[in-house]
Scaffold this motif. Structure first.
Motif, PDB file in Angstrom:
ATOM      1  N   LEU A   1       5.691  -0.264   5.454  1.00 61.36           N
ATOM      2  CA  LEU A   1       4.550  -0.875   4.787  1.00 61.36           C
ATOM      3  C   LEU A   1       4.052  -2.105   5.551  1.00 61.36           C
ATOM      4  N   PRO A   2       2.807  -2.501   5.300  1.00 67.17           N
ATOM      5  CA  PRO A   2       2.345  -3.770   5.873  1.00 67.17           C
ATOM      6  C   PRO A   2       3.231  -4.915   5.385  1.00 67.17           C
ATOM      7  N   MET A   3       3.339  -5.959   6.176  1.00 59.66           N
ATOM      8  CA  MET A   3       4.104  -7.119   5.763  1.00 59.66           C
ATOM      9  C   MET A   3       3.556  -7.662   4.453  1.00 59.66           C
ATOM     10  N   TYR A   4       4.451  -7.939   3.501  1.00 63.36           N
ATOM     11  CA  TYR A   4       4.006  -8.441   2.203  1.00 63.36           C
ATOM     12  C   TYR A   4       3.295  -9.774   2.369  1.00 63.36           C
ATOM     13  N   ARG A   5       2.099  -9.874   1.786  1.00 65.25           N
ATOM     14  CA  ARG A   5       1.301 -11.099   1.864  1.00 65.25           C
ATOM     15  C   ARG A   5       0.926 -11.498   0.432  1.00 65.25           C
ATOM     16  N   PRO A   6       1.581 -12.524  -0.115  1.00 66.72           N
ATOM     17  CA  PRO A   6       1.355 -12.875  -1.522  1.00 66.72           C
ATOM     18  C   PRO A   6      -0.059 -13.333  -1.820  1.00 66.72           C
TER      19      PRO A   6
ATOM     20  N   GLU B   1      -2.772 -11.987  -0.806  1.00 69.71           N
ATOM     21  CA  GLU B   1      -3.708 -10.865  -0.837  1.00 69.71           C
ATOM     22  C   GLU B   1      -3.411  -9.963  -2.025  1.00 69.71           C
ATOM     23  N   SER B   2      -4.460  -9.509  -2.697  1.00 69.98           N
ATOM     24  CA  SER B   2      -4.280  -8.619  -3.852  1.00 69.98           C
ATOM     25  C   SER B   2      -4.451  -7.153  -3.487  1.00 69.98           C
ATOM     26  N   ASP B   3      -5.149  -6.877  -2.393  1.00 71.40           N
ATOM     27  CA  ASP B   3      -5.331  -5.486  -1.972  1.00 71.40           C
ATOM     28  C   ASP B   3      -4.018  -4.960  -1.409  1.00 71.40           C
ATOM     29  N   ARG B   4      -3.642  -3.764  -1.815  1.00 69.74           N
ATOM     30  CA  ARG B   4      -2.398  -3.161  -1.368  1.00 69.74           C
ATOM     31  C   ARG B   4      -2.686  -1.821  -0.692  1.00 69.74           C
ATOM     32  N   SER B   5      -1.901  -1.509   0.322  1.00 73.55           N
ATOM     33  CA  SER B   5      -2.012  -0.197   0.960  1.00 73.55           C
ATOM     34  C   SER B   5      -1.616   0.869  -0.049  1.00 73.55           C
ATOM     35  N   PRO B   6      -2.033   2.121   0.154  1.00 78.37           N
ATOM     36  CA  PRO B   6      -1.648   3.179  -0.786  1.00 78.37           C
ATOM     37  C   PRO B   6      -0.138   3.277  -0.969  1.00 78.37           C
ATOM     38  N   GLY B   7       0.626   3.138   0.137  1.00 77.27           N
ATOM     39  CA  GLY B   7       2.081   3.219   0.031  1.00 77.27           C
ATOM     40  C   GLY B   7       2.663   2.089  -0.787  1.00 77.27           C
ATOM     41  N   ALA B   8       2.163   0.880  -0.573  1.00 77.15           N
ATOM     42  CA  ALA B   8       2.650  -0.267  -1.339  1.00 77.15           C
ATOM     43  C   ALA B   8       2.292  -0.128  -2.807  1.00 77.15           C
ATOM     44  N   ALA B   9       1.091   0.361  -3.098  1.00 82.37           N
ATOM     45  CA  ALA B   9       0.674   0.549  -4.493  1.00 82.37           C
ATOM     46  C   ALA B   9       1.562   1.577  -5.183  1.00 82.37           C
ATOM     47  N   ARG B  10       1.918   2.653  -4.469  1.00 81.88           N
ATOM     48  CA  ARG B  10       2.791   3.671  -5.059  1.00 81.88           C
ATOM     49  C   ARG B  10       4.176   3.096  -5.347  1.00 81.88           C
ATOM     50  N   LEU B  11       4.683   2.288  -4.410  1.00 79.66           N
ATOM     51  CA  LEU B  11       5.999   1.689  -4.605  1.00 79.66           C
ATOM     52  C   LEU B  11       6.010   0.771  -5.813  1.00 79.66           C
ATOM     53  N   VAL B  12       5.031  -0.098  -5.917  1.00 77.36           N
ATOM     54  CA  VAL B  12       4.965  -1.022  -7.048  1.00 77.36           C
ATOM     55  C   VAL B  12       4.833  -0.263  -8.362  1.00 77.36           C
ATOM     56  N   ALA B  13       4.004   0.781  -8.379  1.00 74.91           N
ATOM     57  CA  ALA B  13       3.834   1.583  -9.594  1.00 74.91           C
ATOM     58  C   ALA B  13       5.134   2.266  -9.989  1.00 74.91           C
ATOM     59  N   ALA B  14       5.880   2.761  -9.004  1.00 79.75           N
ATOM     60  CA  ALA B  14       7.154   3.418  -9.296  1.00 79.75           C
ATOM     61  C   ALA B  14       8.145   2.429  -9.885  1.00 79.75           C
ATOM     62  N   LEU B  15       8.250   1.242  -9.305  1.00 79.05           N
ATOM     63  CA  LEU B  15       9.181   0.234  -9.814  1.00 79.05           C
ATOM     64  C   LEU B  15       8.774  -0.252 -11.202  1.00 79.05           C
ATOM     65  N   ARG B  16       7.493  -0.300 -11.463  1.00 78.77           N
ATOM     66  CA  ARG B  16       7.021  -0.721 -12.789  1.00 78.77           C
ATOM     67  C   ARG B  16       7.506   0.247 -13.866  1.00 78.77           C
ATOM     68  N   ARG B  17       7.603   1.517 -13.529  1.00 76.95           N
ATOM     69  CA  ARG B  17       8.003   2.545 -14.500  1.00 76.95           C
ATOM     70  C   ARG B  17       9.506   2.787 -14.531  1.00 76.95           C
ATOM     71  N   ALA B  18      10.219   2.240 -13.564  1.00 78.00           N
ATOM     72  CA  ALA B  18      11.635   2.584 -13.404  1.00 78.00           C
ATOM     73  C   ALA B  18      12.496   2.103 -14.574  1.00 78.00           C
TER      74      ALA B  18
ATOM     75  N   MET C   1      12.712  -3.761   6.921  1.00 78.94           N
ATOM     76  CA  MET C   1      11.893  -2.795   6.197  1.00 78.94           C
ATOM     77  C   MET C   1      12.242  -2.780   4.714  1.00 78.94           C
ATOM     78  N   ILE C   2      13.548  -2.794   4.402  1.00 78.33           N
ATOM     79  CA  ILE C   2      13.968  -2.783   3.004  1.00 78.33           C
ATOM     80  C   ILE C   2      13.610  -4.107   2.343  1.00 78.33           C
ATOM     81  N   LYS C   3      13.865  -5.218   3.032  1.00 76.34           N
ATOM     82  CA  LYS C   3      13.533  -6.522   2.438  1.00 76.34           C
ATOM     83  C   LYS C   3      12.044  -6.630   2.185  1.00 76.34           C
ATOM     84  N   ASN C   4      11.214  -6.173   3.100  1.00 70.93           N
ATOM     85  CA  ASN C   4       9.770  -6.222   2.906  1.00 70.93           C
ATOM     86  C   ASN C   4       9.353  -5.391   1.699  1.00 70.93           C
ATOM     87  N   ALA C   5       9.949  -4.202   1.551  1.00 70.85           N
ATOM     88  CA  ALA C   5       9.629  -3.358   0.389  1.00 70.85           C
ATOM     89  C   ALA C   5       9.987  -4.076  -0.902  1.00 70.85           C
ATOM     90  N   LEU C   6      11.139  -4.734  -0.928  1.00 69.10           N
ATOM     91  CA  LEU C   6      11.555  -5.439  -2.136  1.00 69.10           C
ATOM     92  C   LEU C   6      10.679  -6.660  -2.403  1.00 69.10           C
TER      93      LEU C   6
END
Length: 200
Positions: free
Chosen positions: A54-59, A61-78, A95-100
């Protein structure tokens, strides 16, 4: 890559981990653990390999790449989460730290970050020093995200025989992954009954 969510009525367990290298030890361990949760009646969704590139997390910015949006949506439902990281130089991979880091997008949710969710942690490295230090970091990150690390975390020394010829965990690593996966699902079921009210 990310596979579709498995069907069923059980709790949703989201798996995050692996590397971009095909057949990495951490991803094989993650998929094995998620398979165990599926055997226990949970639904599963895995975000691994290139899905986490994923792109480097940038707090700011509110726009998220499709992959980042899917990850956040999945964690929201987990209802539960399993995280598997390789030990890179004795630490969680970038890579893992950036995702988290993207869990920061959940900070204003009713369940902020990973609040109220069991998190199983897996670390795989070619040696005990890197695997155990990486596992400790994953557990510390989970605490910081308000998650509940399972009593059992799994450190795998990939320099030792951990997998059979088909790439399936064997021996003690397999036993530990199964036990950890069971704890994630058991906790999710307990939480589904409702949180314990605060005293006073």
């Amino acid at each position: 890559m990310q596979h579709g969510e498995s069907t069923g009525g059980g709790p949703l367990i989201v798996g995050i981990g692996g590397t971009t290298r095909e057949g990495s030890s951490s991803e094989r361990a993650l998929r094995y653990a998620l398979g165990v949760t599926s055997e226990l009646g949970a639904r599963t969704l895995v975000c691994a390999a290139t899905e986490l590139d994923l792109p480097m997390y940038r707090p700011e910015e509110s726009d998220r790449s499709p992959g980042a949006a899917r990850l956040v949506a999945a964690l929201r439902r987990a209802d539960g989460v399993i995280i598997a990281s390789p030990g890179y130089h004795g630490a969680v991979s970038g890579m893992i730290k950036n995702a988290l880091d993207y869990t920061e997008d959940l900070r204003t949710d009713v369940r902020p970050y990973l609040d109220g969710r069991a998190v199983g942690c897996i670390a795989a490295a070619a040696g005990w020093q890197a695997s155990t230090s990486t596992l400790a970091q994953l557990r510390a990150i989970t605490h910081a995200l308000r998650g509940w690390p399972t009593p059992l975390g799994v450190a795998m020394n990939s320099a030792l025989p951990c997998f059979d010829d088909a790439g399936t965990p064997t021996g003690q690593p397999a036993d530990q992954l199964r036990a950890m996966a069971h704890q994630v699902v058991e906790f999710a079921h307990r939480r589904a009954r409702g949180p314990v009210p605060l005293a006073g």
